[in-house]
Motif scaffolding. Structure first.
Motif, PDB file in Angstrom:
ATOM      1  N   GLU A  95       0.832  -1.206   0.000  1.00 19.12           N
ATOM      2  CA  GLU A  95       0.000   0.000   0.000  1.00 19.12           C
ATOM      3  C   GLU A  95       0.870   1.260   0.000  1.00 19.12           C
ATOM      4  OE1 GLU A  95      -3.837  -1.827   2.468  1.00 19.12           O
ATOM      5  OE2 GLU A  95      -2.415  -0.482   3.446  1.00 19.12           O
ATOM      6  N   THR A  96       1.940   1.231   0.777  1.00 16.40           N
ATOM      7  CA  THR A  96       2.841   2.383   0.808  1.00 16.40           C
ATOM      8  C   THR A  96       3.504   2.599  -0.541  1.00 16.40           C
ATOM      9  OG1 THR A  96       3.277   2.006   3.159  1.00 16.40           O
ATOM     10  CG2 THR A  96       4.855   3.354   1.953  1.00 16.40           C
ATOM     11  N   ALA A  97       3.934   1.488  -1.180  1.00 16.02           N
ATOM     12  CA  ALA A  97       4.572   1.602  -2.492  1.00 16.02           C
ATOM     13  C   ALA A  97       3.600   2.153  -3.520  1.00 16.02           C
ATOM     14  CB  ALA A  97       5.095   0.234  -2.935  1.00 16.02           C
ATOM     15  N   THR A  98       2.342   1.692  -3.474  1.00 18.97           N
ATOM     16  CA  THR A  98       1.332   2.192  -4.412  1.00 18.97           C
ATOM     17  C   THR A  98       1.096   3.683  -4.216  1.00 18.97           C
ATOM     18  OG1 THR A  98       0.255   0.016  -4.455  1.00 18.97           O
ATOM     19  CG2 THR A  98      -1.052   1.916  -5.181  1.00 18.97           C
ATOM     20  N   LYS A  99       0.996   4.106  -2.966  1.00 20.85           N
ATOM     21  CA  LYS A  99       0.783   5.525  -2.669  1.00 20.85           C
ATOM     22  C   LYS A  99       1.980   6.361  -3.125  1.00 20.85           C
ATOM     23  CE  LYS A  99      -0.299   8.680   1.138  1.00 20.85           C
ATOM     24  NZ  LYS A  99       0.830   9.565   0.872  1.00 20.85           N
ATOM     25  N   ASP A 100       3.192   5.843  -2.840  1.00 19.53           N
ATOM     26  CA  ASP A 100       4.398   6.571  -3.250  1.00 19.53           C
ATOM     27  C   ASP A 100       4.465   6.708  -4.766  1.00 19.53           C
ATOM     28  OD1 ASP A 100       6.553   5.139  -0.662  1.00 19.53           O
ATOM     29  OD2 ASP A 100       5.077   6.772  -0.612  1.00 19.53           O
ATOM     30  N   LYS A 101       4.081   5.640  -5.486  1.00 14.16           N
ATOM     31  CA  LYS A 101       4.113   5.697  -6.950  1.00 14.16           C
ATOM     32  C   LYS A 101       3.092   6.706  -7.477  1.00 14.16           C
ATOM     33  CE  LYS A 101       3.883   2.835 -11.108  1.00 14.16           C
ATOM     34  NZ  LYS A 101       3.023   3.771 -11.836  1.00 14.16           N
ATOM     35  N   ALA A 102       1.892   6.699  -6.872  1.00 12.88           N
ATOM     36  CA  ALA A 102       0.869   7.668  -7.291  1.00 12.88           C
ATOM     37  C   ALA A 102       1.344   9.103  -7.059  1.00 12.88           C
ATOM     38  CB  ALA A 102      -0.436   7.402  -6.538  1.00 12.88           C
ATOM     39  N   ASP A 103       1.973   9.330  -5.900  1.00 13.33           N
ATOM     40  CA  ASP A 103       2.503  10.671  -5.602  1.00 13.33           C
ATOM     41  C   ASP A 103       3.601  11.056  -6.597  1.00 13.33           C
ATOM     42  OD1 ASP A 103       2.309  10.239  -1.977  1.00 13.33           O
ATOM     43  OD2 ASP A 103       0.805  10.801  -3.479  1.00 13.33           O
ATOM     44  N   ALA A 104       4.468  10.081  -6.929  1.00 18.17           N
ATOM     45  CA  ALA A 104       5.543  10.364  -7.889  1.00 18.17           C
ATOM     46  C   ALA A 104       4.988  10.654  -9.271  1.00 18.17           C
ATOM     47  CB  ALA A 104       6.508   9.174  -7.941  1.00 18.17           C
ATOM     48  N   ASP A 105       3.944   9.904  -9.669  1.00 19.01           N
ATOM     49  CA  ASP A 105       3.327  10.143 -10.983  1.00 19.01           C
ATOM     50  C   ASP A 105       2.695  11.529 -11.044  1.00 19.01           C
ATOM     51  OD1 ASP A 105       2.132   6.720 -11.463  1.00 19.01           O
ATOM     52  OD2 ASP A 105       4.101   7.645 -11.782  1.00 19.01           O
ATOM     53  N   ARG A 106       2.001  11.921  -9.964  1.00 19.49           N
ATOM     54  CA  ARG A 106       1.393  13.264  -9.944  1.00 19.49           C
ATOM     55  C   ARG A 106       2.461  14.356 -10.006  1.00 19.49           C
ATOM     56  NH1 ARG A 106      -2.234  10.784  -6.261  1.00 19.49           N
ATOM     57  NH2 ARG A 106      -0.950  11.441  -4.505  1.00 19.49           N
ATOM     58  N   GLU A 107       3.542  14.126  -9.272  1.00 18.16           N
ATOM     59  CA  GLU A 107       4.615  15.117  -9.276  1.00 18.16           C
ATOM     60  C   GLU A 107       5.269  15.221 -10.655  1.00 18.16           C
ATOM     61  OE1 GLU A 107       8.772  16.096  -6.817  1.00 18.16           O
ATOM     62  OE2 GLU A 107       7.498  14.395  -6.288  1.00 18.16           O
ATOM     63  N   ALA A 108       5.474  14.055 -11.299  1.00 13.35           N
ATOM     64  CA  ALA A 108       6.069  14.066 -12.638  1.00 13.35           C
ATOM     65  C   ALA A 108       5.152  14.754 -13.640  1.00 13.35           C
ATOM     66  CB  ALA A 108       6.365  12.633 -13.080  1.00 13.35           C
ATOM     67  N   ALA A 109       3.836  14.494 -13.530  1.00 15.17           N
ATOM     68  CA  ALA A 109       2.878  15.138 -14.438  1.00 15.17           C
ATOM     69  C   ALA A 109       2.874  16.653 -14.239  1.00 15.17           C
ATOM     70  CB  ALA A 109       1.479  14.567 -14.215  1.00 15.17           C
ATOM     71  N   ALA A 110       2.930  17.080 -12.984  1.00 13.79           N
ATOM     72  CA  ALA A 110       2.955  18.523 -12.703  1.00 13.79           C
ATOM     73  C   ALA A 110       4.226  19.159 -13.256  1.00 13.79           C
ATOM     74  CB  ALA A 110       2.841  18.766 -11.197  1.00 13.79           C
ATOM     75  N   GLU A 111       5.359  18.471 -13.082  1.00  7.79           N
ATOM     76  CA  GLU A 111       6.616  19.004 -13.606  1.00  7.79           C
ATOM     77  C   GLU A 111       6.597  19.068 -15.131  1.00  7.79           C
ATOM     78  OE1 GLU A 111       9.603  17.411 -10.043  1.00  7.79           O
ATOM     79  OE2 GLU A 111       9.648  16.520 -12.040  1.00  7.79           O
ATOM     80  N   LYS A 112       6.024  18.033 -15.765  1.00  9.76           N
ATOM     81  CA  LYS A 112       5.937  18.024 -17.219  1.00  9.76           C
ATOM     82  C   LYS A 112       5.062  19.166 -17.716  1.00  9.76           C
ATOM     83  CE  LYS A 112       4.673  15.110 -21.143  1.00  9.76           C
ATOM     84  NZ  LYS A 112       4.120  13.788 -21.564  1.00  9.76           N
ATOM     85  N   LYS A 113       3.945  19.369 -17.042  1.00  5.93           N
ATOM     86  CA  LYS A 113       3.041  20.451 -17.427  1.00  5.93           C
ATOM     87  C   LYS A 113       3.724  21.807 -17.276  1.00  5.93           C
ATOM     88  CE  LYS A 113      -1.620  22.200 -16.584  1.00  5.93           C
ATOM     89  NZ  LYS A 113      -2.861  22.017 -15.764  1.00  5.93           N
TER      90      LYS A 113
END
Length: 273
Positions: A95-113
């Motif tokens: 569960e922690t890994a899934t949450k961390d991955k979701a947070d990383a994906d959101r951060e990467a999307a924000a940086e890309k935008k």
């Protein structure tokens, strides 16, 4: 006292007969011993005596076996608890890994935008600088006297080259945003034509409609830029080719054509040559 008198003995009478029977049985891990004995004292009859004794059969081997069973049960319980704890830790880690991955994906999307927005802003700024530079170059070209300009005895060579280039493009496709050589839009065709005679014009129709001197429609000369709409906010441009005609990239249906002015009446004109 008579010498023959009998002195009673103080010893207990001996049993004259004795019989015992031993019966054994096992019930629920307990050995049951039944002992039945009959004894008859001397001089008297006694009823047979029956004795039953229950003795536990817990030997050292059985005790060791029971102890081992208890230890085994305790070890199994400990193993179960340990496995349950490991399973819980595994689920929590997933569960922690899934949450961390979701947070990383959101951060990467924000940086890309943000990066895309930054690049778009830089490209827009570069285009604006290029447009201002082109306009300054055009103004310098207009202000500098030229042997081919009308004020200093324009030669028909420049005009002929301009119109010759335009006629060579007739029949090619109109594509919005295209800049040649196989396809043009209206303003890129005018820009390319004037570039053949050494004059750099702005890329779009709005600044092209104010790039030279405004002239009336009754006083047109070959090479004048025709525009549709208002000066400074024109939506279409072409070049006057003489004899009441113009050459321009009209639309995607017609492509580049030479047509009479009454085919699509322009609203104004500017003179650059």
């Amino acid at each position: 006292m008579s010498p023959n008198a009998v002195i009673p003995s103080h010893r207990k009478p001996r049993r004259s007969a004795s019989s015992r029977a031993l019966r054994a049985g096992v019930t629920g891990g307990i050995i049951t011993l039944a002992v039945t004995g009959a004894s008859m004292p001397a001089g008297a009859a006694e009823k047979p005596v029956s004795e039953t004794q229950e003795m536990p059969t817990i030997t050292s081997a059985l005790a060791t076996s029971l102890a081992k069973s208890a230890d085994t049960a305790q070890q199994m319980a400990l193993d179960y608890e340990r496995q349950a704890a490991q399973d819980t830790a595994t689920v929590q880690a997933a569960e922690t890994a899934t949450k961390d991955k979701a947070d990383a994906d959101r951060e990467a999307a924000a940086e890309k935008k943000a990066e895309e927005a930054r690049k778009a802003k830089e490209e827009k700024a570069a285009q604006e600088r290029a447009s201002r530079s082109s306009e300054r170059t055009s103004l310098r070209s207009l202000s500098a006297p030229s042997a081919d300009s009308p004020t200093s005895g324009a030669s028909t060579g420049s005009t002929s080259s301009l119109i010759g280039f335009l006629r060579a493009q007739i029949g090619k496709s109109y594509v919005l945003g295209a800049s040649g050589p196989s396809a043009y839009d209206c303003s890129s065709l005018v820009q390319a034509a004037y570039r053949t005679v050494g004059i750099d014009l702005p890329r779009t129709s709005q600044p092209q409609s104010t790039a030279g001197t405004q002239v009336s429609m009754d006083n047109l000369q070959v090479g004048d830029i025709l525009y549709w709409g208002s000066a400074g906010s024109a939506y279409h441009v072409a070049v006057y080719s003489g004899n009441g005609n113009f050459i321009g990239a009209q639309n995607s249906s017609t492509g580049i054509v030479e047509k009479p002015l009454n085919y699509s009446q322009p609203t104004g004109a500017v003179r650059v040559l």
